[in-house]
Motif scaffolding. Sequence first.
Motif, PDB file in Angstrom:
ATOM      1  N   GLU A 219     -83.811  49.396  47.783  1.00  0.00           N
ATOM      2  CA  GLU A 219     -84.973  48.887  48.507  1.00  0.00           C
ATOM      3  C   GLU A 219     -86.140  48.627  47.558  1.00  0.00           C
ATOM      4  OE1 GLU A 219     -87.280  47.721  51.882  1.00  0.00           O
ATOM      5  OE2 GLU A 219     -85.116  47.931  51.518  1.00  0.00           O
ATOM      6  N   LEU A 220     -86.375  49.543  46.637  1.00  0.00           N
ATOM      7  CA  LEU A 220     -87.454  49.351  45.658  1.00  0.00           C
ATOM      8  C   LEU A 220     -87.164  48.170  44.744  1.00  0.00           C
ATOM      9  CD1 LEU A 220     -88.080  53.110  44.933  1.00  0.00           C
ATOM     10  CD2 LEU A 220     -89.796  51.533  45.817  1.00  0.00           C
ATOM     11  N   ASP A 221     -85.913  47.992  44.348  1.00  0.00           N
ATOM     12  CA  ASP A 221     -85.538  46.825  43.539  1.00  0.00           C
ATOM     13  C   ASP A 221     -85.816  45.534  44.298  1.00  0.00           C
ATOM     14  OD1 ASP A 221     -84.709  48.408  41.450  1.00  0.00           O
ATOM     15  OD2 ASP A 221     -82.569  48.265  41.917  1.00  0.00           O
ATOM     16  N   TYR A 222     -85.485  45.535  45.580  1.00  0.00           N
ATOM     17  CA  TYR A 222     -85.713  44.350  46.406  1.00  0.00           C
ATOM     18  C   TYR A 222     -87.203  44.056  46.526  1.00  0.00           C
ATOM     19  CZ  TYR A 222     -85.902  41.391  50.566  1.00  0.00           C
ATOM     20  OH  TYR A 222     -86.168  40.372  51.450  1.00  0.00           O
ATOM     21  N   ILE A 223     -87.999  45.091  46.779  1.00  0.00           N
ATOM     22  CA  ILE A 223     -89.449  44.904  46.881  1.00  0.00           C
ATOM     23  C   ILE A 223     -90.018  44.361  45.579  1.00  0.00           C
ATOM     24  CG2 ILE A 223     -91.653  46.123  47.144  1.00  0.00           C
ATOM     25  CD1 ILE A 223     -90.137  48.068  49.035  1.00  0.00           C
ATOM     26  N   ALA A 224     -89.539  44.895  44.449  1.00  0.00           N
ATOM     27  CA  ALA A 224     -90.053  44.464  43.145  1.00  0.00           C
ATOM     28  C   ALA A 224     -89.780  42.989  42.872  1.00  0.00           C
ATOM     29  CB  ALA A 224     -89.445  45.320  42.043  1.00  0.00           C
ATOM     30  N   SER A 225     -88.693  42.464  43.438  1.00  0.00           N
ATOM     31  CA  SER A 225     -88.282  41.087  43.114  1.00  0.00           C
ATOM     32  C   SER A 225     -88.548  40.088  44.227  1.00  0.00           C
ATOM     33  CB  SER A 225     -86.784  41.070  42.779  1.00  0.00           C
ATOM     34  OG  SER A 225     -86.017  41.493  43.899  1.00  0.00           O
ATOM     35  N   SER A 226     -89.015  40.549  45.393  1.00  0.00           N
ATOM     36  CA  SER A 226     -89.140  39.657  46.539  1.00  0.00           C
ATOM     37  C   SER A 226     -90.582  39.523  47.005  1.00  0.00           C
ATOM     38  CB  SER A 226     -88.282  40.180  47.700  1.00  0.00           C
ATOM     39  OG  SER A 226     -88.564  39.473  48.891  1.00  0.00           O
ATOM     40  N   PRO A 227     -91.185  38.344  46.850  1.00  0.00           N
ATOM     41  CA  PRO A 227     -92.527  38.128  47.408  1.00  0.00           C
ATOM     42  C   PRO A 227     -92.562  38.317  48.927  1.00  0.00           C
ATOM     43  CG  PRO A 227     -91.993  36.414  45.811  1.00  0.00           C
ATOM     44  CD  PRO A 227     -90.731  37.185  46.050  1.00  0.00           C
ATOM     45  N   ALA A 228     -91.460  37.975  49.602  1.00  0.00           N
ATOM     46  CA  ALA A 228     -91.418  38.143  51.053  1.00  0.00           C
ATOM     47  C   ALA A 228     -91.491  39.618  51.438  1.00  0.00           C
ATOM     48  CB  ALA A 228     -90.135  37.518  51.622  1.00  0.00           C
ATOM     49  N   ALA A 229     -90.769  40.474  50.711  1.00  0.00           N
ATOM     50  CA  ALA A 229     -90.816  41.916  50.982  1.00  0.00           C
ATOM     51  C   ALA A 229     -92.204  42.465  50.683  1.00  0.00           C
ATOM     52  CB  ALA A 229     -89.766  42.636  50.149  1.00  0.00           C
ATOM     53  N   GLN A 230     -92.823  42.002  49.614  1.00  0.00           N
ATOM     54  CA  GLN A 230     -94.171  42.453  49.274  1.00  0.00           C
ATOM     55  C   GLN A 230     -95.180  42.014  50.329  1.00  0.00           C
ATOM     56  OE1 GLN A 230     -95.208  41.406  45.222  1.00  0.00           O
ATOM     57  NE2 GLN A 230     -93.218  42.094  44.444  1.00  0.00           N
ATOM     58  N   LEU A 231     -95.002  40.798  50.870  1.00  0.00           N
ATOM     59  CA  LEU A 231     -95.906  40.312  51.911  1.00  0.00           C
ATOM     60  C   LEU A 231     -95.792  41.178  53.163  1.00  0.00           C
ATOM     61  CD1 LEU A 231     -97.847  38.325  53.232  1.00  0.00           C
ATOM     62  CD2 LEU A 231     -95.884  36.838  53.733  1.00  0.00           C
ATOM     63  N   ALA A 232     -94.574  41.560  53.542  1.00  0.00           N
ATOM     64  CA  ALA A 232     -94.388  42.395  54.732  1.00  0.00           C
ATOM     65  C   ALA A 232     -95.096  43.737  54.560  1.00  0.00           C
ATOM     66  CB  ALA A 232     -92.896  42.610  54.992  1.00  0.00           C
ATOM     67  N   ILE A 233     -94.987  44.327  53.364  1.00  0.00           N
ATOM     68  CA  ILE A 233     -95.673  45.594  53.102  1.00  0.00           C
ATOM     69  C   ILE A 233     -97.180  45.385  53.113  1.00  0.00           C
ATOM     70  CG2 ILE A 233     -96.090  47.355  51.345  1.00  0.00           C
ATOM     71  CD1 ILE A 233     -93.159  47.072  50.530  1.00  0.00           C
ATOM     72  N   ALA A 234     -97.644  44.325  52.475  1.00  0.00           N
ATOM     73  CA  ALA A 234     -99.078  44.070  52.350  1.00  0.00           C
ATOM     74  C   ALA A 234     -99.744  43.855  53.702  1.00  0.00           C
ATOM     75  CB  ALA A 234     -99.335  42.872  51.443  1.00  0.00           C
ATOM     76  N   GLU A 235     -99.118  43.078  54.574  1.00  0.00           N
ATOM     77  CA  GLU A 235     -99.764  42.781  55.859  1.00  0.00           C
ATOM     78  C   GLU A 235     -99.795  44.023  56.752  1.00  0.00           C
ATOM     79  OE1 GLU A 235     -97.782  39.523  57.667  1.00  0.00           O
ATOM     80  OE2 GLU A 235     -96.007  40.673  58.270  1.00  0.00           O
ATOM     81  N   ASN A 236     -98.821  44.917  56.607  1.00  0.00           N
ATOM     82  CA  ASN A 236     -98.872  46.181  57.342  1.00  0.00           C
ATOM     83  C   ASN A 236     -99.912  47.118  56.735  1.00  0.00           C
ATOM     84  OD1 ASN A 236     -96.563  46.747  59.520  1.00  0.00           O
ATOM     85  ND2 ASN A 236     -95.763  45.330  57.994  1.00  0.00           N
TER      86      ASN A 236
END
Length: 389
Positions: A366-383
């Motif tokens: 999951e952390l690898d995915y977050i590190a490489s995915s702008p979409a995953a980072q956006l989901a975390i950021a908006e929450n």
Amino acid sequence: MKTQVAIIGAGPAGLMLGHLLRQADIDCVILERQSRAHVEGRIRAGVLERTTMDILDKLGINRRMHAEGLLHSGFCLADGGRLIHIDIAELTGKQVMIYGQTEVTRDLLDAAPDRGLEVLWEVEDVELHEITTETPYVTFVKGGESARLEAHFIAGCDGFHGPSRRSVPQRAGREFERVYPFGWLGMLAEVPPCRHELVYANHARGFALASMRSHSRSRYYIQVPIDERVEDWPDERVWDELSLRLGAEVAGNITRGPALEKSIAPLRSYVFEPMRHGSLFLAGDAAHIVPPTGAKGLNLAASDIVYLSDAMIGFFKRKDALGIETYSARALARVWKSERFSWSLTCLTHRFPDDSPFDRRMQVAELDYIASSPAAQLAIAENYVGLPL
């Protein structure tokens, strides 16, 4: 005594509701079982969403917040020595504010007398009566004398252990709970922060968080067993553990100093449904608890108050009962989304006693995915900055 809204609890939720109602010329009285010094001295959260800032701006109780608060544009997730930066400003166009709940409470209390907001301190034996009718009332003891406060509505803003939620019959409500098998040991110290942004670290020895209250005051946390004692954690042991868990890059900037305060808080996820029973409305910790991971507790209480104040103002000023009828459903929709985010971030950053190697691999993936995915980072950021109301 008579008023339009009786508010139980003088924490941030009760005070924000009281100020918003008084701004609309609606009568209200706040009852608080503790002293003002006790309420002002409680060490709590320190990250404000835009929603919470907007309330203080609307009330004009924002001078100190804007002068002393620290606007933050992002935060970091740390794991295995790497830092994953979540740029919330770039991803969402919004920022959060570092400004302690203690300071928010103090600002609201200081403004209360001039705005006609009455707070009764150190009231005992608070009981709610006739809450399914249009004429509820509260009885209490103040200075050794019994008193009665009649109202049209009662707002239960008295926290998890207060009398408001307990006044709802068991058959009329439902509880949802997850108790976590660890706590957070928090330490406040008069030292500069080790980094300009918060760092949430996942380490083999457990979670750690580097936070702050100002440019010169830091707040740190570490995951500890639920049965741990503060006395077993002298300052140097806490600093050593933080340096290890936060990783070399962050630890190299830690400034050590004596603790101003240390405490251990258990972690739980909890929701009570519904958030209305007759003339009683629950808000904040009286209705829900979130793990501190993700800084949602105070902010979720603030969103409750937006919904509740709008509903009560509509009822008293426009004879519109729609907000009253829909309050619980609207508030719970946002509560559960915040519960999901706090739960998921807790699971991502903590080590659980019964974790298997598979569970750890899932965290890493999951952390690898977050590190490489702008979409995953956006989901975390908006929450993280707070979902829309």
